[in-house]
Design a protein around this motif. Sequence first.
Motif, PDB file in Angstrom:
ATOM      1  N   GLY A 256       0.811  -1.286   0.038  1.00  0.00           N
ATOM      2  CA  GLY A 256      -0.128  -0.028   0.060  1.00  0.00           C
ATOM      3  C   GLY A 256       0.720   1.126  -0.017  1.00  0.00           C
ATOM      4  N   THR A 257       2.246   1.259   0.809  1.00  0.00           N
ATOM      5  CA  THR A 257       2.685   2.600   0.677  1.00  0.00           C
ATOM      6  C   THR A 257       3.402   2.896  -0.549  1.00  0.00           C
ATOM      7  OG1 THR A 257       4.576   0.816   1.546  1.00  0.00           O
ATOM      8  CG2 THR A 257       3.201   2.161   3.292  1.00  0.00           C
ATOM      9  N   GLU A 258       3.803   1.609  -1.160  1.00  0.00           N
ATOM     10  CA  GLU A 258       4.175   2.034  -2.697  1.00  0.00           C
ATOM     11  C   GLU A 258       3.168   2.680  -3.499  1.00  0.00           C
ATOM     12  OE1 GLU A 258       7.360  -1.677  -3.633  1.00  0.00           O
ATOM     13  OE2 GLU A 258       5.357  -2.346  -3.016  1.00  0.00           O
ATOM     14  N   LEU A 259       2.008   2.588  -3.251  1.00  0.00           N
ATOM     15  CA  LEU A 259       1.045   3.310  -3.946  1.00  0.00           C
ATOM     16  C   LEU A 259       0.421   4.516  -3.450  1.00  0.00           C
ATOM     17  CD1 LEU A 259      -1.427   0.021  -4.231  1.00  0.00           C
ATOM     18  CD2 LEU A 259       0.341   0.944  -6.177  1.00  0.00           C
ATOM     19  N   GLY A 260       1.280   4.859  -2.640  1.00  0.00           N
ATOM     20  CA  GLY A 260       0.873   6.206  -1.851  1.00  0.00           C
ATOM     21  C   GLY A 260      -0.226   6.255  -0.769  1.00  0.00           C
ATOM     22  N   LEU A 261      -0.460   5.146  -0.327  1.00  0.00           N
ATOM     23  CA  LEU A 261      -1.256   4.823   0.689  1.00  0.00           C
ATOM     24  C   LEU A 261      -0.618   4.932   2.241  1.00  0.00           C
ATOM     25  CD1 LEU A 261      -3.651   2.100  -0.865  1.00  0.00           C
ATOM     26  CD2 LEU A 261      -4.048   4.365  -1.055  1.00  0.00           C
ATOM     27  N   LYS A 262      -1.561   5.345   3.166  1.00  0.00           N
ATOM     28  CA  LYS A 262      -1.187   5.168   4.515  1.00  0.00           C
ATOM     29  C   LYS A 262      -1.769   4.205   5.321  1.00  0.00           C
ATOM     30  CE  LYS A 262       0.173  10.056   4.524  1.00  0.00           C
ATOM     31  NZ  LYS A 262       0.124  11.375   5.265  1.00  0.00           N
ATOM     32  N   PRO A 263      -1.152   3.206   6.255  1.00  0.00           N
ATOM     33  CA  PRO A 263      -1.832   2.478   6.923  1.00  0.00           C
ATOM     34  C   PRO A 263      -2.849   3.173   7.968  1.00  0.00           C
ATOM     35  CG  PRO A 263       0.233   2.662   7.761  1.00  0.00           C
ATOM     36  CD  PRO A 263       0.208   3.431   6.471  1.00  0.00           C
ATOM     37  N   VAL A 264      -4.068   2.897   8.237  1.00  0.00           N
ATOM     38  CA  VAL A 264      -4.828   3.243   8.907  1.00  0.00           C
ATOM     39  C   VAL A 264      -5.050   2.592  10.341  1.00  0.00           C
ATOM     40  CG1 VAL A 264      -7.585   3.964   9.310  1.00  0.00           C
ATOM     41  CG2 VAL A 264      -6.387   4.061   6.897  1.00  0.00           C
ATOM     42  N   MET A 265      -4.974   1.295  10.382  1.00  0.00           N
ATOM     43  CA  MET A 265      -4.919   0.441  11.456  1.00  0.00           C
ATOM     44  C   MET A 265      -3.440  -0.063  11.667  1.00  0.00           C
ATOM     45  SD  MET A 265      -6.425  -3.573  12.183  1.00  0.00           S
ATOM     46  CE  MET A 265      -8.250  -2.930  12.057  1.00  0.00           C
ATOM     47  N   THR A 266      -3.138   0.083  13.171  1.00  0.00           N
ATOM     48  CA  THR A 266      -1.930  -0.366  13.616  1.00  0.00           C
ATOM     49  C   THR A 266      -2.325  -1.396  14.656  1.00  0.00           C
ATOM     50  OG1 THR A 266      -0.491   1.448  13.244  1.00  0.00           O
ATOM     51  CG2 THR A 266       0.283  -0.062  14.934  1.00  0.00           C
ATOM     52  N   LEU A 267      -2.172  -2.520  14.569  1.00  0.00           N
ATOM     53  CA  LEU A 267      -2.658  -3.755  15.476  1.00  0.00           C
ATOM     54  C   LEU A 267      -1.570  -3.862  16.419  1.00  0.00           C
ATOM     55  CD1 LEU A 267      -4.600  -5.796  16.318  1.00  0.00           C
ATOM     56  CD2 LEU A 267      -3.519  -7.298  14.872  1.00  0.00           C
ATOM     57  N   GLU A 268      -1.429  -3.634  17.839  1.00  0.00           N
ATOM     58  CA  GLU A 268      -0.549  -3.509  18.889  1.00  0.00           C
ATOM     59  C   GLU A 268      -0.801  -4.586  20.028  1.00  0.00           C
ATOM     60  OE1 GLU A 268       0.289  -0.108  20.244  1.00  0.00           O
ATOM     61  OE2 GLU A 268       1.563   0.766  18.490  1.00  0.00           O
ATOM     62  N   SER A 269      -0.076  -5.083  20.554  1.00  0.00           N
ATOM     63  CA  SER A 269      -0.057  -6.062  21.640  1.00  0.00           C
ATOM     64  C   SER A 269       1.226  -5.556  22.633  1.00  0.00           C
ATOM     65  CB  SER A 269      -0.250  -7.184  21.643  1.00  0.00           C
ATOM     66  OG  SER A 269      -0.636  -7.939  22.778  1.00  0.00           O
ATOM     67  N   GLU A 270       1.540  -6.459  23.606  1.00  0.00           N
ATOM     68  CA  GLU A 270       2.730  -6.320  24.294  1.00  0.00           C
ATOM     69  C   GLU A 270       3.503  -7.625  24.664  1.00  0.00           C
ATOM     70  OE1 GLU A 270       1.869  -4.193  27.831  1.00  0.00           O
ATOM     71  OE2 GLU A 270       1.026  -5.863  28.938  1.00  0.00           O
ATOM     72  N   LEU A 271       4.863  -7.541  24.943  1.00  0.00           N
ATOM     73  CA  LEU A 271       5.130  -8.797  25.489  1.00  0.00           C
ATOM     74  C   LEU A 271       4.803  -9.050  26.895  1.00  0.00           C
ATOM     75  CD1 LEU A 271       9.065  -8.291  24.400  1.00  0.00           C
ATOM     76  CD2 LEU A 271       7.344  -9.873  23.365  1.00  0.00           C
ATOM     77  N   ILE A 272       4.556 -10.424  27.152  1.00  0.00           N
ATOM     78  CA  ILE A 272       3.949 -10.605  28.664  1.00  0.00           C
ATOM     79  C   ILE A 272       4.988 -11.564  29.299  1.00  0.00           C
ATOM     80  CG2 ILE A 272       1.443 -10.000  28.221  1.00  0.00           C
ATOM     81  CD1 ILE A 272       1.381 -13.192  27.945  1.00  0.00           C
ATOM     82  N   ALA A 273       5.989 -12.069  28.559  1.00  0.00           N
ATOM     83  CA  ALA A 273       6.886 -12.961  29.128  1.00  0.00           C
ATOM     84  C   ALA A 273       8.205 -12.921  27.957  1.00  0.00           C
ATOM     85  CB  ALA A 273       6.417 -14.497  29.236  1.00  0.00           C
ATOM     86  N   VAL A 274       9.417 -13.017  28.692  1.00  0.00           N
ATOM     87  CA  VAL A 274      10.658 -13.209  27.916  1.00  0.00           C
ATOM     88  C   VAL A 274      11.469 -14.485  28.524  1.00  0.00           C
ATOM     89  CG1 VAL A 274      12.927 -12.227  27.241  1.00  0.00           C
ATOM     90  CG2 VAL A 274      10.653 -10.864  27.079  1.00  0.00           C
ATOM     91  N   ARG A 275      11.993 -15.051  27.757  1.00  0.00           N
ATOM     92  CA  ARG A 275      12.783 -16.247  28.289  1.00  0.00           C
ATOM     93  C   ARG A 275      13.882 -16.683  27.130  1.00  0.00           C
ATOM     94  NH1 ARG A 275      10.166 -22.070  28.958  1.00  0.00           N
ATOM     95  NH2 ARG A 275      12.433 -22.512  29.007  1.00  0.00           N
TER      96      ARG A 275
END
Length: 362
Positions: free
Chosen positions: A224-243
Motif C-alpha cells: 500500500g505504501t508503494e501506491l501512496g497509501l497510508k496504513p490506517v490500522m496499527t494492530l499492537e500488543s505487548e510482551l508478557i513474558a521473555v525467556r
Amino acid sequence: MPRHTVAKIDLDALRHNYRLARERAGDAIAMAVIKADGYGHGIRAVARALAAETDCFAVACLEEALAIRDEGLPHTVVLLEGVHAAEDVASCQRLGLEPVLHSHHQTAWLTQASARPRSWIKVNSGMNRLGFAPAELTEVMARLADADCPVRGFMTHFAAADEADNPATEAQTRCFQQAVAPWPEAELSVGNSAAHFRVGQPLFDWSRPGVMLYGASPLPEQMGTELGLKPVMTLESELIAVRTLNPGDAVGYGQTWIAERPTPMGIVAIGYGDGYPRHAGTGTPVWVKGRRASLIGRVSMDMLAVDLSAAPAARPGDRVELWGERIPVDEVARWAGTIGYELLTGVTARVPRLYHQSGRNA
C-alpha cells in the motif's frame, strides 16, 4: 486492567487515502465503500471521519446502512447486495437508501412495493457472481419503467482488475459499455480499488474505492505504501513474558519450531482469538524495541511467540506491532497466504479500536 492488545485507527490516514482515491478517480465521483464494519475499522467512526469528504457511502446490507443513519448522517447510501427481503424496500424508501438490483426476485419486490426507492442495476459483465446478463436488461428496465421505479444507473464488478496483464478487465469494460448503451442518461459505476491504479481504465461516473481507503494494497505485487497509501490500522500488543530457549527446546502446539542455539524468546498477548491469522508461520515479521523480529512456532488463540534475537533488550511490557506503520498488513498477509482484506476485517470485537487524528484522541 485490560490486556494491552489494541487496534489504533488513524483517521487522518483514512482521509488521506480517500483523497488519493478521489484524485485517481479523475472525473468520476468516489463513493466510499465502508462495508464489513468499515473493513474492520468500525463503520460508525469511519463514516463520521469521511462525512466531510464524500457525498456517498456504499455498504453491503441494510444493517450497515442503519449504522450510518444512526450516526445522523444524511449521505446517499448504496446497498451493494440490494435488499434481502420484500419489507426492506420500504426501509430503503424511508431511509433514503439506494439498493442495487441483481436478481428478478428483487425487481419483483420493488415493483410491488407501495413506495419505490431509486435503485441501481447490477450487470453481469463476466464475473458471474451477481447481476443481470446483458440480454436481460431491456426486459428489466421495461418492467421497472412500467411500475414507475426510478433507476439511477448501472454498475458491474471486475474479476481481475488487480492483474495488469489480464485481458478480462478490458473485456468486461467493453461488455458493460455495450450492455448499457441504450440508456445514455444513466450513471455508471465500475471501479473497485484496483481499477483506480489501471492505466487508461475508464471509471465512468462513480468509482467504488474499498480496501485502498484503509491503506492496504489492492494489487498483489505492491504494498500500500508503494501506491501512496497510508496504513490506517496499527494492530499492537505487548510482551508478557521473555525467556531464553536452549538448543533443542520446542515452542508451541505441535512443537513445530525447535531452537538450534540459545534463543531469546518473547510471548505476545495476541492470537487468533483476536483475529491474528493462525496460519501465519515462522518468519512472519513483527516490530519490537525498534527492530524487526519474527514469529516462531504456531499461533495460539491468545498468544504467539517471537524470536527476539534481533531485539535482545526487549522486556515484558514492551509494545509489539503486528501490522501497521512499520509492518505492512500486506506483508503479513503474504506470510499468511491471504490478502490484507481478510486480516483487517478479521480483527475480532475483543480488540478495542482506539481512534486518533493529528495526535489527538478522536
